[in-house]
Enzyme design. Sequence first.
Site, mmCIF file in Angstrom:
data_model
loop_
_atom_site.group_PDB
_atom_site.id
_atom_site.type_symbol
_atom_site.label_atom_id
_atom_site.label_comp_id
_atom_site.label_asym_id
_atom_site.label_seq_id
_atom_site.Cartn_x
_atom_site.Cartn_y
_atom_site.Cartn_z
ATOM 1 N N ALA A 295 -0.149 -1.740 4.801
ATOM 2 C CA ALA A 295 -1.054 -0.435 5.258
ATOM 3 C C ALA A 295 -1.972 -0.238 4.143
ATOM 4 N N HIS B 257 9.221 38.604 2.644
ATOM 5 C CA HIS B 257 10.267 38.117 1.738
ATOM 6 C C HIS B 257 11.495 38.031 2.651
ATOM 7 N N GLU C 108 1.886 -1.145 -4.562
ATOM 8 C CA GLU C 108 0.629 -0.489 -4.528
ATOM 9 C C GLU C 108 -0.215 -1.415 -5.693
ATOM 10 N N ALA D 95 -7.849 13.280 11.258
ATOM 11 C CA ALA D 95 -7.858 13.811 12.519
ATOM 12 C C ALA D 95 -8.669 15.243 12.669
ATOM 13 N N GLY E 23 -5.181 0.531 4.021
ATOM 14 C CA GLY E 23 -6.549 1.443 4.493
ATOM 15 C C GLY E 23 -7.036 1.073 5.824
ATOM 16 N N GLY F 241 0.757 -1.365 -0.096
ATOM 17 C CA GLY F 241 0.010 0.192 0.066
ATOM 18 C C GLY F 241 0.974 1.250 -0.154
ATOM 19 N N ALA F 242 0.807 1.999 -1.048
ATOM 20 C CA ALA F 242 1.598 3.286 -1.177
ATOM 21 C C ALA F 242 0.489 4.551 -1.075
ATOM 22 N N GLY F 243 -0.118 4.465 0.104
ATOM 23 C CA GLY F 243 -0.978 5.390 0.515
ATOM 24 C C GLY F 243 -0.348 6.387 1.509
ATOM 25 N N ILE G 210 -0.043 6.116 5.038
ATOM 26 C CA ILE G 210 0.760 5.211 5.891
ATOM 27 C C ILE G 210 1.810 4.878 5.375
HETATM 28 P P1 FAD Z 1 -10.056 7.269 16.826
HETATM 29 O O1 FAD Z 1 -8.702 8.317 16.981
HETATM 30 O O2 FAD Z 1 -9.716 5.965 16.222
HETATM 31 O O3 FAD Z 1 -10.567 7.058 18.112
HETATM 32 C C1 FAD Z 1 -11.584 6.320 18.534
HETATM 33 C C2 FAD Z 1 -11.415 5.815 20.188
HETATM 34 O O4 FAD Z 1 -12.627 5.187 20.160
HETATM 35 C C3 FAD Z 1 -10.524 4.610 20.258
HETATM 36 O O5 FAD Z 1 -9.635 5.548 21.493
HETATM 37 C C4 FAD Z 1 -11.285 3.634 20.553
HETATM 38 O O6 FAD Z 1 -10.555 2.731 21.635
HETATM 39 C C5 FAD Z 1 -12.330 4.258 21.257
HETATM 40 N N1 FAD Z 1 -13.496 3.207 20.890
HETATM 41 C C6 FAD Z 1 -13.912 2.634 20.098
HETATM 42 N N2 FAD Z 1 -15.040 1.942 20.237
HETATM 43 C C7 FAD Z 1 -15.296 1.970 21.593
HETATM 44 C C8 FAD Z 1 -16.595 1.588 22.505
HETATM 45 N N3 FAD Z 1 -17.353 0.637 21.960
HETATM 46 N N4 FAD Z 1 -16.353 2.091 23.551
HETATM 47 C C9 FAD Z 1 -15.520 2.717 24.150
HETATM 48 N N5 FAD Z 1 -14.481 3.419 23.301
HETATM 49 C C10 FAD Z 1 -14.566 2.896 22.065
HETATM 50 N N6 FAD Z 1 -4.592 11.945 10.434
HETATM 51 C C11 FAD Z 1 -4.411 13.301 10.114
HETATM 52 O O7 FAD Z 1 -5.348 13.847 10.114
HETATM 53 N N7 FAD Z 1 -3.006 13.835 9.942
HETATM 54 C C12 FAD Z 1 -2.122 12.656 10.174
HETATM 55 O O8 FAD Z 1 -0.959 13.027 10.121
HETATM 56 C C13 FAD Z 1 -2.555 11.192 10.363
HETATM 57 N N8 FAD Z 1 -1.414 10.198 10.721
HETATM 58 C C14 FAD Z 1 -1.860 9.125 10.857
HETATM 59 C C15 FAD Z 1 -0.878 8.037 10.783
HETATM 60 C C16 FAD Z 1 -1.162 6.644 11.129
HETATM 61 C C17 FAD Z 1 -0.086 5.914 11.489
HETATM 62 C C18 FAD Z 1 -2.635 6.534 11.333
HETATM 63 C C19 FAD Z 1 -2.937 4.730 11.621
HETATM 64 C C20 FAD Z 1 -3.544 7.280 11.239
HETATM 65 C C21 FAD Z 1 -3.488 8.704 10.801
HETATM 66 N N9 FAD Z 1 -4.375 9.711 10.672
HETATM 67 C C22 FAD Z 1 -3.717 10.870 10.441
HETATM 68 C C23 FAD Z 1 -5.527 9.466 10.936
HETATM 69 C C24 FAD Z 1 -6.308 9.701 12.158
HETATM 70 O O9 FAD Z 1 -5.326 9.035 13.253
HETATM 71 C C25 FAD Z 1 -7.666 9.422 12.407
HETATM 72 O O10 FAD Z 1 -8.428 9.872 11.305
HETATM 73 C C26 FAD Z 1 -8.302 10.004 13.789
HETATM 74 O O11 FAD Z 1 -7.655 9.351 14.456
HETATM 75 C C27 FAD Z 1 -9.767 9.487 13.968
HETATM 76 O O12 FAD Z 1 -10.211 10.028 15.168
HETATM 77 P P2 FAD Z 1 -11.375 9.512 15.568
HETATM 78 O O13 FAD Z 1 -11.494 10.383 16.774
HETATM 79 O O14 FAD Z 1 -12.640 9.448 14.592
HETATM 80 O O15 FAD Z 1 -11.242 7.897 15.905
HETATM 81 P P1 NAD Z 2 -4.727 4.776 2.214
HETATM 82 O O1 NAD Z 2 -6.280 4.536 1.650
HETATM 83 O O2 NAD Z 2 -4.431 6.291 2.259
HETATM 84 O O3 NAD Z 2 -3.856 3.900 1.273
HETATM 85 C C1 NAD Z 2 -3.803 2.477 1.134
HETATM 86 C C2 NAD Z 2 -3.259 2.200 -0.050
HETATM 87 O O4 NAD Z 2 -3.310 0.729 -0.310
HETATM 88 C C3 NAD Z 2 -4.035 2.450 -1.591
HETATM 89 O O5 NAD Z 2 -3.131 3.279 -2.167
HETATM 90 C C4 NAD Z 2 -4.476 1.399 -2.007
HETATM 91 O O6 NAD Z 2 -4.769 1.415 -3.302
HETATM 92 C C5 NAD Z 2 -3.554 0.260 -1.500
HETATM 93 N N1 NAD Z 2 -3.980 -0.831 -1.405
HETATM 94 C C6 NAD Z 2 -5.110 -1.548 -1.048
HETATM 95 N N2 NAD Z 2 -5.334 -2.870 -1.083
HETATM 96 C C7 NAD Z 2 -4.182 -3.126 -1.447
HETATM 97 C C8 NAD Z 2 -3.574 -4.605 -1.769
HETATM 98 N N3 NAD Z 2 -4.121 -5.421 -1.384
HETATM 99 N N4 NAD Z 2 -2.495 -4.695 -2.258
HETATM 100 C C9 NAD Z 2 -1.587 -3.299 -2.422
HETATM 101 N N5 NAD Z 2 -2.068 -2.227 -2.146
HETATM 102 C C10 NAD Z 2 -3.342 -1.906 -1.813
HETATM 103 O O7 NAD Z 2 -4.790 3.913 3.482
HETATM 104 P P2 NAD Z 2 -3.604 4.093 4.533
HETATM 105 O O8 NAD Z 2 -2.497 4.498 4.193
HETATM 106 O O9 NAD Z 2 -3.566 2.559 5.266
HETATM 107 O O10 NAD Z 2 -4.156 4.919 5.857
HETATM 108 C C11 NAD Z 2 -5.558 4.815 6.510
HETATM 109 C C12 NAD Z 2 -6.328 6.037 6.779
HETATM 110 O O11 NAD Z 2 -5.307 7.022 7.662
HETATM 111 C C13 NAD Z 2 -6.192 6.930 5.589
HETATM 112 O O12 NAD Z 2 -7.688 7.260 5.348
HETATM 113 C C14 NAD Z 2 -5.636 8.182 5.985
HETATM 114 O O13 NAD Z 2 -6.165 9.363 5.471
HETATM 115 C C15 NAD Z 2 -5.327 8.169 7.219
HETATM 116 N N6 NAD Z 2 -3.844 8.698 7.492
HETATM 117 C C16 NAD Z 2 -3.598 9.859 7.128
HETATM 118 C C17 NAD Z 2 -2.574 10.477 7.267
HETATM 119 C C18 NAD Z 2 -2.222 11.809 7.039
HETATM 120 O O14 NAD Z 2 -3.113 12.540 7.205
HETATM 121 N N7 NAD Z 2 -0.893 12.483 6.933
HETATM 122 C C19 NAD Z 2 -1.501 9.623 7.613
HETATM 123 C C20 NAD Z 2 -1.583 8.242 7.914
HETATM 124 C C21 NAD Z 2 -2.945 7.854 7.743
#
Ligand code: FAD
Ligand code: NAD
Length: 478
Positions: free
Chosen positions: A276, A451, A211, A327, A278, A188-190, A192
């Site tokens: 990674a 600037h 990807e 987020a 999705g 996955g080249a998204g 993450i």
């Molecule tokens: P979450 O952050 O997933 O929080 C949900 C919470 O609900 C969790 O703590 C969980 O334990 C709790 N929960 C779930 N079910 C229950 C239940 N039944 N009872 C009680 N508690 C429960 N987004 C960005 O905008 N910028 C970034 O740079 C970015 N980088 C990322 C990097 C990585 C590696 C990953 C994985 C994600 C990244 N994201 C980024 C995406 C971002 O983390 C999410 O979009 C964001 O955390 C979503 O917020 P949320 O509050 O909807 O859910």
């Molecule tokens: P993503 O959707 O960004 O990328 C996943 C990639 O995996 C896609 O390019 C997809 O085509 C590819 N893919 C799917 N199935 C595959 C397969 N079987 N083999 C090879 N490639 C495949 O998802 P992510 O990178 O896992 O991130 C998850 C979510 O977290 C995203 O919605 C992203 O917005 C969020 N996130 C955001 C940030 C940020 O804002 N900087 C950073 C990390 C994560």
Amino acid sequence: MSDKYDVVVIGSGPAGYVAAIKAAQLGLRTACIEQWLDDKGKLQLGGTCLNVGCIPSKALLDSSYKFSEVQKDLGIHGISVNQAEIDVPIMVARKDKIVLQLTRGIGGLFKHNGVTAIEGTAKVLAGAKVEITDHEGNVQVLEAGKVIIAAGSVPVSIPPAPIDDEYIIDSTGALKLTEVPARMGVIGAGAIGLELGSVWCRLGSEVVMLEALDDFLPMMDVQIAGEAARILKKQGLDIRLGARVTGAEVKNGRVNLTYSSADGEHTETFDKLIVAVGRRPRSEGLFEADSGITLDERGFIYVNDNCETEAPHVYAVGDIVRGPMLAHKGSEEGVMVAERIAGKQAQMNYDCIPSVIYTHPEIAAVGKTEQELKGDGIEYKIGVFPFAANGRALAANEPEGMVKLIAHAETDRILGCHIVGASAADLVQQVAIAMEFGSSAEDLALTVFAHPTLSEAVHEAALAVDGHAIHIANRKKR
Ligand code: FAD
Ligand code: NAD
């Protein structure tokens, strides 16, 4: 036992904790339920973003960037360093410390604002009641005036590469490696894949990214995605498009992976494999069938534009509902819902949500891409300005990339901005603000920019929209 709150929020990620704080600030009696416990069994607030998402990944990106800068980029400044070394456990411990500081900070903010944090797993019952089961099995039911579900998302897994948390890992595993794998595969080249692939590539791993799609970053503007691919490949990321993984087997402490692409079947061996591909909404067991809540065809909780579910008095925000999994999108939905519950007329502008991939340079976007506008049949004009023509970018040894601004052909209203380049995240935010104010490209062009700054590239791109850029040869009008 039963207790009554005006608002009960499920989940303390950026959508949930922000909604809870806002609701409490608006005078509503608010509780926030969270199931996440730390290693010592203590309640851990902050959700994915703070614990295993945005923040820890950026901490590692910043550490690894400094390491690669010392190794590769300081010579040009006349600075020589004998031999840079990286102590991975120290780098990871620094990341953990930042996570702890921020997650504890949310506990402090809850106290300050009067939000009650409750440990346990929540389930929405009919009539907007919330059942909570704590980790010892004790059950209580809260009576909620309104419920806000913010339960977030979890990584998607794929059958050919099941996670074993040792050799085949997800993003959470990739944030806590204690040594640099010699060879790392990333499926996955998204967002993450690119961010965590960059971290380990900078630290010395040979990183191969597989990807499935034929296009790189198809949701980004095609010109910017092309430029980003060129830059990232030059940095050493081996990005292979159109690669369909067919199997992964751990043997003798290494992962043997097979994939097929247009040119046939391939085999690769890796020390670690990151999956990674999705994330999906975490909606299992979250509500009773008679609660009235429904899911859409992709498993997201169904909501309208105001984040109201089909069940009266129940809202849902963040990753668990439609829209980008970001987020800041979740946080703004949380604010909107809290304000609406308090009787205010809040709305969310889904057309103006910036998104950033934090590679170096960063890839950032807001608004429509050129290909989306073409598809929608909207006439547009574009202004492009390369960082190679920006004095501050050259002074900082950051000449790669460009700013691309898109405006409506007739009204000149800004429709989108796409940047690959140093500080792209902060630069695109300037345009997001302009777009929120309904700005035209000319409005930006008439603004005085300090600037020498990287921001001047945004100014020049705005000038270039009508062929008035100063520091490049202007393109002939379309
Ligand atoms: P979450 O952050 O997933 O929080 C949900 C919470 O609900 C969790 O703590 C969980 O334990 C709790 N929960 C779930 N079910 C229950 C239940 N039944 N009872 C009680 N508690 C429960 N987004 C960005 O905008 N910028 C970034 O740079 C970015 N980088 C990322 C990097 C990585 C590696 C990953 C994985 C994600 C990244 N994201 C980024 C995406 C971002 O983390 C999410 O979009 C964001 O955390 C979503 O917020 P949320 O509050 O909807 O859910
Ligand atoms: P993503 O959707 O960004 O990328 C996943 C990639 O995996 C896609 O390019 C997809 O085509 C590819 N893919 C799917 N199935 C595959 C397969 N079987 N083999 C090879 N490639 C495949 O998802 P992510 O990178 O896992 O991130 C998850 C979510 O977290 C995203 O919605 C992203 O917005 C969020 N996130 C955001 C940030 C940020 O804002 N900087 C950073 C990390 C994560």
